[in-house]
Write a protein that holds these residues in place. Structure first.
Motif, PDB file in Angstrom:
ATOM      1  N   MET A   1      14.735   2.830 -14.818  1.00 43.36           N
ATOM      2  CA  MET A   1      13.853   1.735 -15.215  1.00 43.36           C
ATOM      3  C   MET A   1      12.829   1.463 -14.117  1.00 43.36           C
ATOM      4  N   LYS A   2      11.599   1.157 -14.566  1.00 43.92           N
ATOM      5  CA  LYS A   2      10.548   0.765 -13.634  1.00 43.92           C
ATOM      6  C   LYS A   2      10.254  -0.719 -13.785  1.00 43.92           C
ATOM      7  N   ILE A   3       9.481  -1.246 -12.847  1.00 51.61           N
ATOM      8  CA  ILE A   3       9.006  -2.627 -12.930  1.00 51.61           C
ATOM      9  C   ILE A   3       7.510  -2.592 -13.209  1.00 51.61           C
ATOM     10  N   PHE A   4       7.109  -3.262 -14.276  1.00 51.06           N
ATOM     11  CA  PHE A   4       5.691  -3.347 -14.636  1.00 51.06           C
ATOM     12  C   PHE A   4       5.218  -4.773 -14.419  1.00 51.06           C
ATOM     13  N   ILE A   5       4.250  -4.972 -13.529  1.00 51.20           N
ATOM     14  CA  ILE A   5       3.714  -6.303 -13.238  1.00 51.20           C
ATOM     15  C   ILE A   5       2.472  -6.513 -14.090  1.00 51.20           C
ATOM     16  N   SER A   6       2.634  -7.278 -15.175  1.00 52.52           N
ATOM     17  CA  SER A   6       1.517  -7.581 -16.072  1.00 52.52           C
ATOM     18  C   SER A   6       0.761  -8.771 -15.493  1.00 52.52           C
ATOM     19  N   HIS A   7      -0.518  -8.570 -15.191  1.00 54.16           N
ATOM     20  CA  HIS A   7      -1.256  -9.588 -14.451  1.00 54.16           C
ATOM     21  C   HIS A   7      -2.745  -9.495 -14.732  1.00 54.16           C
ATOM     22  N   SER A   8      -3.452 -10.538 -14.359  1.00 50.51           N
ATOM     23  CA  SER A   8      -4.908 -10.514 -14.374  1.00 50.51           C
ATOM     24  C   SER A   8      -5.394  -9.952 -13.042  1.00 50.51           C
ATOM     25  N   SER A   9      -6.435  -9.130 -13.093  1.00 50.11           N
ATOM     26  CA  SER A   9      -6.958  -8.552 -11.853  1.00 50.11           C
ATOM     27  C   SER A   9      -7.448  -9.634 -10.901  1.00 50.11           C
ATOM     28  N   ARG A  10      -7.740 -10.814 -11.427  1.00 46.93           N
ATOM     29  CA  ARG A  10      -8.195 -11.918 -10.578  1.00 46.93           C
ATOM     30  C   ARG A  10      -7.041 -12.532  -9.789  1.00 46.93           C
ATOM     31  N   ASN A  11      -5.825 -12.141 -10.125  1.00 45.70           N
ATOM     32  CA  ASN A  11      -4.641 -12.618  -9.393  1.00 45.70           C
ATOM     33  C   ASN A  11      -3.990 -11.502  -8.596  1.00 45.70           C
ATOM     34  N   LYS A  12      -4.761 -10.473  -8.238  1.00 45.31           N
ATOM     35  CA  LYS A  12      -4.179  -9.318  -7.560  1.00 45.31           C
ATOM     36  C   LYS A  12      -3.614  -9.670  -6.182  1.00 45.31           C
ATOM     37  N   ASN A  13      -4.108 -10.761  -5.568  1.00 42.78           N
ATOM     38  CA  ASN A  13      -3.543 -11.156  -4.270  1.00 42.78           C
ATOM     39  C   ASN A  13      -2.079 -11.542  -4.422  1.00 42.78           C
ATOM     40  N   VAL A  25      12.640  -5.612  -0.194  1.00 37.23           N
ATOM     41  CA  VAL A  25      14.071  -5.850  -0.455  1.00 37.23           C
ATOM     42  C   VAL A  25      14.783  -4.600  -0.954  1.00 37.23           C
ATOM     43  N   GLY A  26      14.050  -3.465  -1.017  1.00 34.25           N
ATOM     44  CA  GLY A  26      14.746  -2.211  -1.297  1.00 34.25           C
ATOM     45  C   GLY A  26      14.320  -1.424  -2.500  1.00 34.25           C
ATOM     46  N   ILE A  27      13.410  -1.937  -3.332  1.00 34.01           N
ATOM     47  CA  ILE A  27      12.989  -1.201  -4.537  1.00 34.01           C
ATOM     48  C   ILE A  27      11.965  -0.142  -4.154  1.00 34.01           C
ATOM     49  N   SER A  28      12.169   1.056  -4.637  1.00 35.43           N
ATOM     50  CA  SER A  28      11.285   2.170  -4.304  1.00 35.43           C
ATOM     51  C   SER A  28       9.900   1.958  -4.909  1.00 35.43           C
ATOM     52  N   GLY A  29       8.864   2.324  -4.162  1.00 34.46           N
ATOM     53  CA  GLY A  29       7.496   2.148  -4.623  1.00 34.46           C
ATOM     54  C   GLY A  29       7.176   2.901  -5.895  1.00 34.46           C
ATOM     55  N   ASP A  30       7.838   4.061  -6.111  1.00 33.14           N
ATOM     56  CA  ASP A  30       7.551   4.831  -7.327  1.00 33.14           C
ATOM     57  C   ASP A  30       8.180   4.212  -8.576  1.00 33.14           C
ATOM     58  N   LYS A  31       8.898   3.094  -8.378  1.00 32.29           N
ATOM     59  CA  LYS A  31       9.476   2.377  -9.520  1.00 32.29           C
ATOM     60  C   LYS A  31       8.606   1.191  -9.942  1.00 32.29           C
ATOM     61  N   ILE A  32       7.470   1.010  -9.270  1.00 34.31           N
ATOM     62  CA  ILE A  32       6.629  -0.163  -9.505  1.00 34.31           C
ATOM     63  C   ILE A  32       5.298   0.251 -10.121  1.00 34.31           C
ATOM     64  N   ILE A  33       4.900  -0.450 -11.191  1.00 30.76           N
ATOM     65  CA  ILE A  33       3.604  -0.239 -11.826  1.00 30.76           C
ATOM     66  C   ILE A  33       2.776  -1.500 -11.619  1.00 30.76           C
ATOM     67  N   PHE A  34       1.700  -1.352 -10.871  1.00 32.62           N
ATOM     68  CA  PHE A  34       0.815  -2.478 -10.582  1.00 32.62           C
ATOM     69  C   PHE A  34      -0.606  -1.934 -10.537  1.00 32.62           C
ATOM     70  N   ILE A 138      19.025  -3.093  -4.548  1.00 22.67           N
ATOM     71  CA  ILE A 138      18.516  -4.145  -3.670  1.00 22.67           C
ATOM     72  C   ILE A 138      19.336  -4.162  -2.385  1.00 22.67           C
ATOM     73  N   SER A 139      18.684  -4.424  -1.264  1.00 19.56           N
ATOM     74  CA  SER A 139      19.370  -4.473   0.024  1.00 19.56           C
ATOM     75  C   SER A 139      20.533  -5.468  -0.020  1.00 19.56           C
ATOM     76  N   THR A 140      21.631  -5.091   0.579  1.00 15.74           N
ATOM     77  CA  THR A 140      22.807  -5.970   0.662  1.00 15.74           C
ATOM     78  C   THR A 140      22.807  -6.786   1.964  1.00 15.74           C
ATOM     79  N   ASN A 141      21.746  -6.643   2.740  1.00 13.77           N
ATOM     80  CA  ASN A 141      21.617  -7.386   4.000  1.00 13.77           C
ATOM     81  C   ASN A 141      20.960  -8.739   3.713  1.00 13.77           C
ATOM     82  N   PRO A 142      21.724  -9.848   3.697  1.00 12.17           N
ATOM     83  CA  PRO A 142      21.154 -11.150   3.329  1.00 12.17           C
ATOM     84  C   PRO A 142      20.085 -11.629   4.299  1.00 12.17           C
ATOM     85  N   VAL A 143      20.213 -11.257   5.573  1.00 13.44           N
ATOM     86  CA  VAL A 143      19.214 -11.672   6.561  1.00 13.44           C
ATOM     87  C   VAL A 143      17.872 -11.026   6.250  1.00 13.44           C
ATOM     88  N   LEU A 144      17.892  -9.722   5.946  1.00 18.96           N
ATOM     89  CA  LEU A 144      16.657  -9.000   5.621  1.00 18.96           C
ATOM     90  C   LEU A 144      16.004  -9.597   4.387  1.00 18.96           C
TER      91      LEU A 144
END
Length: 344
Positions: A1-13, A25-34, A138-144
């Motif tokens: 599964m990937k993560i798709f961030i549905s957003h307006s380009s005006r909110n890209k910040n 927090v540990g999610i691989s960049g190739d799993k993210i669609i932005f 996701i990282s199991t290190n609570p401090v991180l």
């Protein structure tokens, strides 16, 4: 599964900050669609609509980054409709100034009764990251994780404080925000200045008295611990009312990370009442029924916390250290002290 961030380009910040948090927090960049960042967007040579349709049909985890700009974009609404039809797992995250009672939100494809959260809500962010463990590594290190969330919130706060060069349009005329602000300031300038001066003087006195009491050991430990929590978490807004339980849960996580006893989490309500009595906090957000659900430190207090003198910092550190416990004794708790019933 990937993560798709549905957003307006005006909110890209906001979207870029969210991407960095997820990766942090540990999610691989190739799993993210932005799509507002080439590193996580549409591959070169692909047709934008065909590619997005294909990705949505793969049922990614959708993060709807909702804002007034989102609902004014036909492309965003099309994305929302397409993702909604295939019944993707999703979360709604609202930009700070988004109105939950807006007509567009109340009548869109998304269910307005579903729980979402504002992007600057630390407690909800922690719960959100925890929920992603069902689908992602996701990282199991609570401090991180705590550090990444703190960095994210600092970035969001900085983004909100940055003055935008956006212009306001009216017919064929354009006026900069600066010129409009100057025109508005000319109205009742004298009365406004008087109100500001009175408020500033009152805030100065409240803040001065607090640090005087701190240095003369007239404060309860939990009052100092709350200030330390605010500094460490880089947040000046605190949950109250129905949001109080979320804030207390967040404090408990922080106490565990800092090896502190539970004095602050047990006495959180009493501390807020004391801060209110001393005029150190003010209501910053109300429910639809007019009840407080969030308070914030007064502006002068925030300024002082940004510029603490060495003697004050040392005094805070001394009190914090006196409330630290051995890890071996954490489970036993500190049951000898009672919660105060009175605010002062």
């Amino acid at each position: 599964m990937k993560i798709f961030i549905s957003h307006s380009s005006r909110n890209k910040n906001y979207g870029n900050a969210l991407v960095d948090l997820l990766i942090g927090v540990g999610i691989s960049g190739d799993k993210i669609i932005f799509t507002s960042n080439d590193a996580y967007g549409i591959p070169t040579g692909q047709n934008i609509f065909t590619w997005l349709k294909s990705e949505i049909n793969e049922k990614p985890y959708v993060i709807y980054l909702l804002s007034p700009e989102y609902y004014s974009s036909v492309a965003c609404l099309n994305e929302m409709g397409a993702a909604w039809i295939v019944e993707n797992e999703h979360t709604m995250i609202f930009t700070p100034k988004f109105k939950l009672d807006s007509y567009e939100f109340q009548n869109s494809a998304l269910d307005p009764r579903e729980i979402g959260f504002f992007i600057n809500n630390q407690g909800r962010l922690i719960a959100f990251i925890e929920s992603l463990k069902r689908y992602f590594s996701i990282s199991t290190n609570p401090v991180l994780v705590h550090q990444r969330i703190t960095e994210f919130l600092q970035r969001i706060i900085s983004s909100e404080e940055t003055v935008s060069p956006t212009t306001l349009k009216s017919g064929f005329q354009e006026k900069s925000i600066v010129s409009v602000a100057k025109e508005m300031e000319s109205v009742s300038a004298t009365k406004k200045d008087e109100a500001v001066n009175n408020s500033s003087n009152a805030q100065s006195e409240s803040t001065k008295r607090f640090f005087f009491d701190l240095m003369n050991e007239k404060l309860k430990d939990e009052e100092v611990l709350l200030v330390h929590y605010i500094i460490e978490a880089a947040k000046y807004k605190l949950g109250t009312g129905w949001r109080e339980s979320v804030e207390v849960d967040n404090i408990r996580v922080w106490e565990d990370i800092e090896d502190l006893n539970d004095k602050l989490s047990r006495n959180y309500s009493a501390v807020l009442r004391r801060f209110e009595f001393k005029k150190l906090i003010e209501v910053s957000e109300l429910t639809s029924y007019g009840n407080p659900r969030e308070v914030q430190l007064i502006e002068r207090m925030q300024e002082r916390l940004h510029n603490l003198t060495d003697d004050i910092s040392n005094k805070i550190s001394e009190i914090v250290k006196s409330n630290q416990i051995d890890k071996a004794n954490k489970t036993s708790g500190d049951n000898s002290e009672q919660t105060d019933d009175l605010p002062f």
